[in-house]
Design an enzyme around this catalytic site. Structure first.
Site, short mmCIF file in Angstrom:
data_model
loop_
_atom_site.label_atom_id
_atom_site.label_comp_id
_atom_site.label_asym_id
_atom_site.label_seq_id
_atom_site.Cartn_x
_atom_site.Cartn_y
_atom_site.Cartn_z
N GLU A 4 43.92 37.07 34.65
CA GLU A 4 43.30 36.39 33.50
C GLU A 4 42.15 35.47 33.93
O GLU A 4 41.16 35.33 33.21
CB GLU A 4 44.35 35.62 32.70
CG GLU A 4 45.41 36.51 32.09
CD GLU A 4 44.84 37.67 31.27
OE1 GLU A 4 43.83 37.48 30.57
OE2 GLU A 4 45.43 38.76 31.33
N HIS A 7 39.13 37.52 34.13
CA HIS A 7 38.50 37.69 32.82
C HIS A 7 37.70 36.45 32.44
O HIS A 7 36.62 36.56 31.86
CB HIS A 7 39.53 37.99 31.74
CG HIS A 7 40.08 39.38 31.79
ND1 HIS A 7 39.31 40.51 31.85
CD2 HIS A 7 41.37 39.81 31.81
CE1 HIS A 7 40.08 41.57 31.87
NE2 HIS A 7 41.34 41.18 31.85
N HIS A 13 38.20 45.07 33.67
CA HIS A 13 39.20 45.86 34.38
C HIS A 13 38.48 46.83 35.30
O HIS A 13 37.33 47.18 35.07
CB HIS A 13 40.08 46.63 33.39
CG HIS A 13 40.89 45.74 32.53
ND1 HIS A 13 40.71 45.66 31.17
CD2 HIS A 13 41.90 44.88 32.84
CE1 HIS A 13 41.57 44.79 30.67
NE2 HIS A 13 42.31 44.30 31.66
N VAL A 35 30.69 46.37 38.75
CA VAL A 35 30.64 45.82 40.11
C VAL A 35 30.36 47.00 41.03
O VAL A 35 31.12 47.96 41.05
CB VAL A 35 31.97 45.13 40.48
CG1 VAL A 35 31.93 44.61 41.91
CG2 VAL A 35 32.28 44.00 39.50
N GLN A 41 37.02 54.54 37.82
CA GLN A 41 38.46 54.75 37.70
C GLN A 41 38.75 55.07 36.24
O GLN A 41 38.24 54.41 35.34
CB GLN A 41 39.19 53.47 38.13
CG GLN A 41 40.68 53.53 38.06
CD GLN A 41 41.33 52.29 38.65
OE1 GLN A 41 40.91 51.81 39.70
NE2 GLN A 41 42.33 51.76 37.98
#
Length: 81
Positions: A4, A7, A13, A35, A41
């Site tokens: 968290e 975030h 994610h 990034v 993914q």
């Protein structure tokens, strides 16, 4: 808590932010976490893939970084951002 805080610092994610549909299985490999050193993914992981050979640990043609704090794996399996 670490997830968290990520975030809070605007980290997505590892599979990107298109999972807001809540069905990551419908995702493709066109979204990411913005990034550059994180491979694409498809969706989240749960449990601890290192301890369970039945958990798929690659998608989008590359190994997934399931040990990243921004994934959903168990806390003891997370070791990096």
């Amino acid at each position: 808590t670490t997830h968290e805080i990520g975030h809070y610092f605007y980290l997505d994610h590892t599979w990107g932010d298109q999972s807001e549909s809540f069905d990551w299985r419908l995702q493709d490999c066109n979204d990411d976490d913005h990034v550059t050193d994180t491979p694409y993914q498809q969706g989240p992981h749960s449990g601890c893939p290192a301890n369970n050979p039945n958990i798929e640990t690659s998608s989008c043609g590359t190994p997934d970084i399931w040990m990243n704090f921004m994934d959903y794996t168990d806390g003891e399996c997370k070791t990096m951002f």
